[in-house]
Scaffold this active site. Sequence first.
Site, PDB file in Angstrom:
ATOM      1  N   LYS A 246       0.344   3.413  -2.943  1.00 33.47           N
ATOM      2  CA  LYS A 246      -0.895   4.139  -3.227  1.00 33.47           C
ATOM      3  C   LYS A 246      -0.703   5.641  -3.460  1.00 33.47           C
ATOM      4  O   LYS A 246      -1.247   6.176  -4.437  1.00 33.47           O
ATOM      5  CB  LYS A 246      -1.924   3.895  -2.111  1.00 33.47           C
TER       6      LYS A 246
ATOM      7  N   TYR B  76      -3.438  -3.278 -10.160  1.00 30.75           N
ATOM      8  CA  TYR B  76      -3.291  -2.988  -8.733  1.00 30.75           C
ATOM      9  C   TYR B  76      -2.397  -4.024  -8.040  1.00 30.75           C
ATOM     10  O   TYR B  76      -1.518  -3.673  -7.251  1.00 30.75           O
ATOM     11  CB  TYR B  76      -4.674  -2.929  -8.072  1.00 30.75           C
TER      12      TYR B  76
ATOM     13  N   SER C 170       0.796  -1.234   0.000  1.00 31.68           N
ATOM     14  CA  SER C 170       0.000   0.000   0.000  1.00 31.68           C
ATOM     15  C   SER C 170       0.823   1.275   0.000  1.00 31.68           C
ATOM     16  O   SER C 170       0.276   2.357  -0.221  1.00 31.68           O
ATOM     17  CB  SER C 170      -0.936   0.029   1.197  1.00 31.68           C
TER      18      SER C 170
ATOM     19  N   TYR D 206      -4.536   4.534   7.720  1.00 29.43           N
ATOM     20  CA  TYR D 206      -5.748   3.758   7.972  1.00 29.43           C
ATOM     21  C   TYR D 206      -6.551   4.379   9.120  1.00 29.43           C
ATOM     22  O   TYR D 206      -6.670   5.591   9.208  1.00 29.43           O
ATOM     23  CB  TYR D 206      -5.398   2.287   8.269  1.00 29.43           C
TER      24      TYR D 206
ATOM     25  N   VAL E 130       1.217  -3.296   4.084  1.00 25.69           N
ATOM     26  CA  VAL E 130       1.049  -4.539   4.825  1.00 25.69           C
ATOM     27  C   VAL E 130       2.330  -5.361   4.876  1.00 25.69           C
ATOM     28  O   VAL E 130       2.456  -6.268   5.692  1.00 25.69           O
ATOM     29  CB  VAL E 130      -0.133  -5.317   4.201  1.00 25.69           C
TER      30      VAL E 130
END
Lengths: 417, 417, 417, 417
Positions: free
Chosen positions: D69, D191, D66, D243, D261
Site C-alpha cells: 500500500k 488491487y 498490504s 491498522y 496479512v
Amino acid sequence: MQTEGPVGDALANVLSDAASVRDGTVADYIPELAHADPEHFGISVVSVLGRVYSAGDNTVEFTIQSVSKPFVYALALSELGLETVARHVGFEPSGNAFNAISLDPDTGRPANSMINAGAIVTAALIDGADPAERFERVRRCMSRFAGRELAVDERVYASELATGDRNRALAYLTLSAGVLPRPVDEAVEVYFRQCSVLVTVEDIATMSATLANGGVNPRTGDEVVDETVARHTLSLMASCGMYDHAGEWMVRVGLPAKSGVSGGIAAVQPAEFGIGVFSPRLDEFGNSARGVAALTALSEDFGLHMLTHPSEPRPAVERTEVDADGRLVVALRGELEFLAAEQIVHHLGSDQVRGAVTEGGLRIDLSGVTRIRPAAERLLAVEIRELVRSGIEVIVDDPEGVITGAAAPDGTTLPAG
Amino acid sequence: MQTEGPVGDALANVLSDAASVRDGTVADYIPELAHADPEHFGISVVSVLGRVYSAGDNTVEFTIQSVSKPFVYALALSELGLETVARHVGFEPSGNAFNAISLDPDTGRPANSMINAGAIVTAALIDGADPAERFERVRRCMSRFAGRELAVDERVYASELATGDRNRALAYLTLSAGVLPRPVDEAVEVYFRQCSVLVTVEDIATMSATLANGGVNPRTGDEVVDETVARHTLSLMASCGMYDHAGEWMVRVGLPAKSGVSGGIAAVQPAEFGIGVFSPRLDEFGNSARGVAALTALSEDFGLHMLTHPSEPRPAVERTEVDADGRLVVALRGELEFLAAEQIVHHLGSDQVRGAVTEGGLRIDLSGVTRIRPAAERLLAVEIRELVRSGIEVIVDDPEGVITGAAAPDGTTLPAG
Amino acid sequence: MQTEGPVGDALANVLSDAASVRDGTVADYIPELAHADPEHFGISVVSVLGRVYSAGDNTVEFTIQSVSKPFVYALALSELGLETVARHVGFEPSGNAFNAISLDPDTGRPANSMINAGAIVTAALIDGADPAERFERVRRCMSRFAGRELAVDERVYASELATGDRNRALAYLTLSAGVLPRPVDEAVEVYFRQCSVLVTVEDIATMSATLANGGVNPRTGDEVVDETVARHTLSLMASCGMYDHAGEWMVRVGLPAKSGVSGGIAAVQPAEFGIGVFSPRLDEFGNSARGVAALTALSEDFGLHMLTHPSEPRPAVERTEVDADGRLVVALRGELEFLAAEQIVHHLGSDQVRGAVTEGGLRIDLSGVTRIRPAAERLLAVEIRELVRSGIEVIVDDPEGVITGAAAPDGTTLPAG
Amino acid sequence: MQTEGPVGDALANVLSDAASVRDGTVADYIPELAHADPEHFGISVVSVLGRVYSAGDNTVEFTIQSVSKPFVYALALSELGLETVARHVGFEPSGNAFNAISLDPDTGRPANSMINAGAIVTAALIDGADPAERFERVRRCMSRFAGRELAVDERVYASELATGDRNRALAYLTLSAGVLPRPVDEAVEVYFRQCSVLVTVEDIATMSATLANGGVNPRTGDEVVDETVARHTLSLMASCGMYDHAGEWMVRVGLPAKSGVSGGIAAVQPAEFGIGVFSPRLDEFGNSARGVAALTALSEDFGLHMLTHPSEPRPAVERTEVDADGRLVVALRGELEFLAAEQIVHHLGSDQVRGAVTEGGLRIDLSGVTRIRPAAERLLAVEIRELVRSGIEVIVDDPEGVITGAAAPDGTTLPAG
C-alpha cells in the site's frame, strides 16, 4: 371502482387537504425517477370484501420501488418459512436510513427485509434456475397480490442498473458475510427489476388489502400467501416499514405500512382494508410528503390507528332464558374475542347459569354472533367441555357457521351443533 | 382474583410449559437485584372488564424497573402533551441495547422514552417543586394505574443510587445536549425511585389493562390518562418496548409490551386485557427468558397477535325487511368497524334498498350491534345525512346506546333515535 | 528572550504571513473563552540549549486548555509507569472529535489521553489525598515544565465547572466502565483546573522544549520527567495530538503537537526545540486556524518535518592513516547514528584496515565526533570487542567524552580510552 | 548481503529471541495464504548506503499484501500530486480495522490509503489504458523500489479474486460515493494483483530503504520517487500503517511501518535504513506476531525510536581562532541542524566574534561538518548575509561540499567558497 358515496368523498377530502403540502423533492438518485410529475397525487382504498374506492390520479403508473419489499418478503416466507429466512436477514428496526449498511456485526445479517441490504438478500432467497426465472416468480407473486399482470418499466430498470452501485456494495457486503445466497449481479438484477415494476395506487391498495385479508386477494379470491405469512409481513411493516420514521409513524398513524422512493405508500388496516397512495415529492425520511399527510389525516379523521381504544362493547351475552323445550338458552352476539369469551365463560360458570340449568340442558345460541376469534373459540371450547364433564347436556346452535374449529392446546374444539 | 376456569387453566398451563426454560441469568448490575430468587415465576391477566386471572407467584413483589417507563411516559404526555415531550425525546427504535447512548446527533434527543437515556429525560419532565414532589406525582400516577398504593423498595433504590453511574453519564449527556430540564442529581433520583417501586404481576397486569382500556383502570374506574395518551403509549411500546428485540417480538408475539431488568414484562391486548409476568432470569436481550416464553406461547395458543387475521365475519346487515309500519328496516349486527360500515353504506346505496324504501321511510335497527367504531359511525352518519337530503325519512333505532356521537370531519353525527 | 537575528526574523515573517488567515471562530462552549481577543497572535521557540525566540503577543496569558494534556500524561507516566496507565486509557487515535465518547467497547478505556474522556481519566490517576492536593501536583509539574509558577484563571475555571456537563458525562461513562479511579466530581475538578492554568506562548514553548530535551527543562536544568516518559509523550502527541486532523498534520507539518480550544498549540522538534503558538480563532477541527498556518509555514520554510530526508552526509570515517607511533588511526567525525556506525564497522572489517593494522595496533579517534547515538555506540562496541578478540590492540581516543556508555544487549560497551 | 559482523549478529539475536513468540494464527481469509509455513521467519536491513544485512529465511518469497500500500500510494502521489490524491482518499487514522468501511460521511472518501477501501481507490488513480497497463505501472514501480523485477503469484491472485467480495463491497461503496475513478472490476483487479506480488524480506527492506533514502533506491541509485513523495508516504505510514495498533506502535517502536496479512512488515528509520521482516502468524490486530516482537526488540535494543532523545551533542563550533592570514576562523563540525545553526548564529552575533573580526575578515570552516540540514543552512545564510551587509568580508570554506544550496524564504543562500 367507486369514487362516490361517503368513502369516496372522504378520500377526495383527504386528498384535497393534503395537496396543500408542497414540501419535499422528487427523488433523483435514480435518474429516471427525476422525471416524475411532482403534482401527481392519488389514493385508493380496497376493502377485504373487494370493493375499491379512489380519488385523484388513480390510474397513473409509477414504479413500485421499495413498496415491493413486503410482498417479496411474503413470497420468501411462503417459499422458505420464517426460520430459514431469519438465518439470512433479521427483523429489527435499524434506527438508520433506507440505504444504511446496518449489518449485524456478528452474523452479517441485514437488520431487516425493509432496508435495501435486507431486501436484496430476501429477493435472492427466491428459488429459480436463473435470474429471469427468479424474477418471473417475483413478478407473478406481485401480480397475484395486485390481481392483474404487472410489468417492468424497462427504462427505470436500466437506470437502476446503471446507477445502483451502492446497492451492489450492500450486496457484496452481505455476500462476504455469507448471507447472500447468489452472485451479486444476479441478486441485484432481480432486486432492480422488482423495484421497477409498474403499479397504480389501486394496485398497491389491492396488494395491501390482500395482506389485510390474511393473504387472500379480496378481488380475485386468489390465496396468494397464507395467513401466518401475511401476519409476519404486517408485523415487519409495523416495526420497520417507514425507515427511520417508523416509531413516529406508529404513534401518529398506527397502520403497518411501507413507502417507496417513487412516492408510493402501502398501508394496511388488518382485517379491514388496504390503502395505496402516490405523490412523488419525498420528505426528509424518504417518504412521500403528501402521502404521509394524507394517511395521517385519514387515520385521525376515521380513528384508524390500530391501537385506538373503542368504546365499551355491549355485553356479549344478549340474553339468558328458558326456551320452549325447557332448555336454558344463553344467546350470544357480536364479535367474540377474548374479552367476550371471558365474559361468557364467567357467565356460564356463575350460579345464575349453573343453578338454572335444568334437565333439558343448555343451548348456546350463536345466531347473533358475527365472528369468533380463535382465543374466544378455544376458551369456550374448554368451558363447554367442562360443563359436559359435569353432566350438563350442551347444544351449540350455530346457524351461520361462525365456528372455525380452532382447537385449544389440548385439542378440544367447540362442538358445532 | 381467579385461578380456576378456562382462563386460569390456560395461564397455569403456559406457566408450566415455560418453566422448562432454564436459560438466562439474574441481573446483577444493580447488586440488590442479584438477590432475586431465580425460580420465581408468576403471571396475571386483567381484562378491561376488571376480572383478574393469575397463576404461579402472583403475590411476590419485585421492583418494577423499566416496566415503569411507559407509565411515566403516559404521565408526561398527560401533563405536557405529545409535542412538548417530543422536543425532549424521540419515538424511534434505536436498534441498540437498553443502556446505549442513542442520542440524535443533531438534536441531542434520546431515541425514545423506553431506553434509559430517554426515560431519565421523560421522568424529568414531570412538574414539581423538588425531586420528592416530582417522584410523589410519579408514584401516585403509577399507583392509580395499579389500583393500589405502591411503595419504593429503599434497599434497591439505595443500590441503584450507589451504582447508577452509567445512568448519570446518560443524564449528563442529555443535559449537555440541552434536552434534560433538571439537574442530573434530581433527574436520576426520580428515575431511580421510579425503577425501585415494588409491584406484583397483578399490579403490572392491572396497569397494562388500564392502557388496554383507554386509560381507565378497569378495577377502580379511575380515569388515569385519556384515550389518546393511552394510544400513544401503546404505540411506543409496540415499536420500542422490547429493546433490540422489538422487531422479533412484533413478529412472534405481536402485543405492545415492556420488559424490565428485574424480570417483569407488561403486555397489552388493546381493548381486551393487560398481562403481567415475572421471572428474574434474563435472556441476551435483557428480557425475562421465561416471560418471553410464556407470552410467546400465550400469543400462539390463543391467537393474540394484534395483526392476526380473523375469519371472515358474518355480514353486518343481518336482514332487510318491511316492518309492520311499512318502514323498510335494515337490521345491523355485531361490531361495526370500517369494513362493516362500508358494507352497510354500500347496501344502503344499493338499488335493493333505494328501490324498496317506501313513504314510511327507513329504520336502521342497531339492537344487534355490540359496538360502533368511530370510522364506522362517521361513514354511517354521512350516508344517512345523504339519505335524508335525498328526501328519505330515516330513523336510527339504538336501544342499547351503542352510538358514541363521533362526528365526521364536517361535523355530521349519527342521529340517535 | 530574543526577537532579533535570523530566528526572530523568521518567526516574525511567519507570523506576518499567517495573520492573513481570517477564518475560524473563537470557542464559546466555555462562556469565558468567548471573551478572548480574536486578534491576539504570538509565537515562541525555545531551543534545547535554552534560548528563547518570540514574535507577536508573546506575553499575553491565556488558559492552556487541552495543551495541558500531554504534560499531565507525562506526570501520570512518571508516577505510575506506562503499563499501569495503559490499563486505564489507550494509545490509539480515535478518528473522532475531541469531545467524542470513544470508549473501547470491551475494556471501557478511552481511546487515548489526548481526548477529553482520556484526559479526565489520566488526571484522575495522579495520586493525592484530595482534589486540592492532586491538582497541586499537576500544577507544580506543569510549572516545572514551564520553568515558572503557573496559576489558575479562576473565572475560566468557574465557567468550565458551570458548563462542563458533557465532560461530566464522559467521566461517568468511564466511571461506570471501571476505568476512572476517582469520584466524578473530584476527577472533573482537577481536570477543569488543569485546563484553566494560565500560560503564555513562551511557557508553552518552554514546556515543549522540555519534552524535546528528553524531559529536562533547558532553561532551568530541572529534570521534570525522564527520557522514556518524554518519548512516550511525544509519541502520543504524534499520533493523537491534533484531534481528527492528526493524520493530515503528520503529512503537512510532521511535528508532534497538541492544540487546545483557547487557541494554543504546542509543537516539538525532538532534540532541537519546542514551539508555542497562540491565536484564538479555531478551524473546523478545533485547532487554532492561524496557529496551524504558522506552524505549516515554519515546517515548510525550514524543513522541520521530522521525516524530511536530509542530504547524504559526508563519510563518518574522516581519514585512515598511520600515526607517528606506527598505530593505524581511524578518525571518525560528525554525529554517529546507526548509518555511520554501519559504515565504520564495515570499514573496520575491510581488508584495507585489517591488512594495514600493524603491531602498533589500532587507534580510533573520536575527536571529530559530535555525538554518538545508542545504536551506533552498541555496534561499535561489539565490533571493537571482536577486533580485540582477534588479537588487535585497540585504543579509543575520546577527548571530549562523547561516549555515553550505552551497552549492547550482551553487556559489551565501548572502551573509553 | 552480509550475515556476519555486529549488524548481522544483532539481527540473528533478535530473530532468535522473537522465535519464542508462538502466538497468532496464519491468515486464512484468502485460502491460498493458509498454506504458508507458520515457522518461516526472516529479517533484513538495508542501509541508505545500500548495504544489506539479513538473518533467518531471507530468500523465502511471500505475497506482499498490504505492505504494497505505501508504495502504490507513493506512485499515486508521484503521478497526481498530494492535492489530487487527497480529493479521493484521506490521511486520517480511522481507529478501525483494516477491512472496516471507514468512509467519510460527508465526502465518501476512505479514511486513508492504508486501509483496504483507501488502497483500492489509490490503486485506481494510477493512469493507464486498461487494468493490465495500470497494473504493469504498479508492478514496475514496486520493482524499482525493490531493485529487481517482481512477479505476481497467480494462485494467490486467483484466490483473492475468488474470495474478495468484501473488497468488492468496499469498492462499490467508494464508487457510489463518487471517489473511485474506475469500474469496480478493474479497480479490484489491479488491487488484487498488487497484493499478490511476490517479495522476500530483502525486497521489503530495500523498498523501505528507498523511502528512508528520500526516494532513491540505495542499491541501484534509481530515483524512484522524489523526496517530498517519500516524506508524505512515511508520514502516512507513521499515523496509519499499523491498522488499529498504530498508536501503540508509535509509543513502543516509533518507526513508520506497514504490515500485511501474509506476515510481512516494512519499517523505516528515516535517512538511515529500511527493514523487512516476515513471519506468517498474525496477532489480534492482523500484524505479524513475531514481526512485531522482533521490531520492538530491535527498536528498544538499538534506541531506534524516531522520537528518542539523544545525548547532548558537542558544540557545533569546534574552535574560534585567528589564522595565518589574520582572518578570524570559526570552525564548525558535525551535523548542522536547526539547533547547531542556532548556536552558530548566536556565536557569530556575539561580542566575542564581532569584536575579534579584523580587517582580514571572517572564515567559516565547514571541513569538519558532515551534513547541513535545510533549516540550518537557511539560518546561516541569513546570518552571513547580515555580516556582509555590516561590512565584514566572509569566506565560507566547504572543501567536501556539504552546502546544498537550500534557499531561505527570501532567496538568500549560503555562499559556497
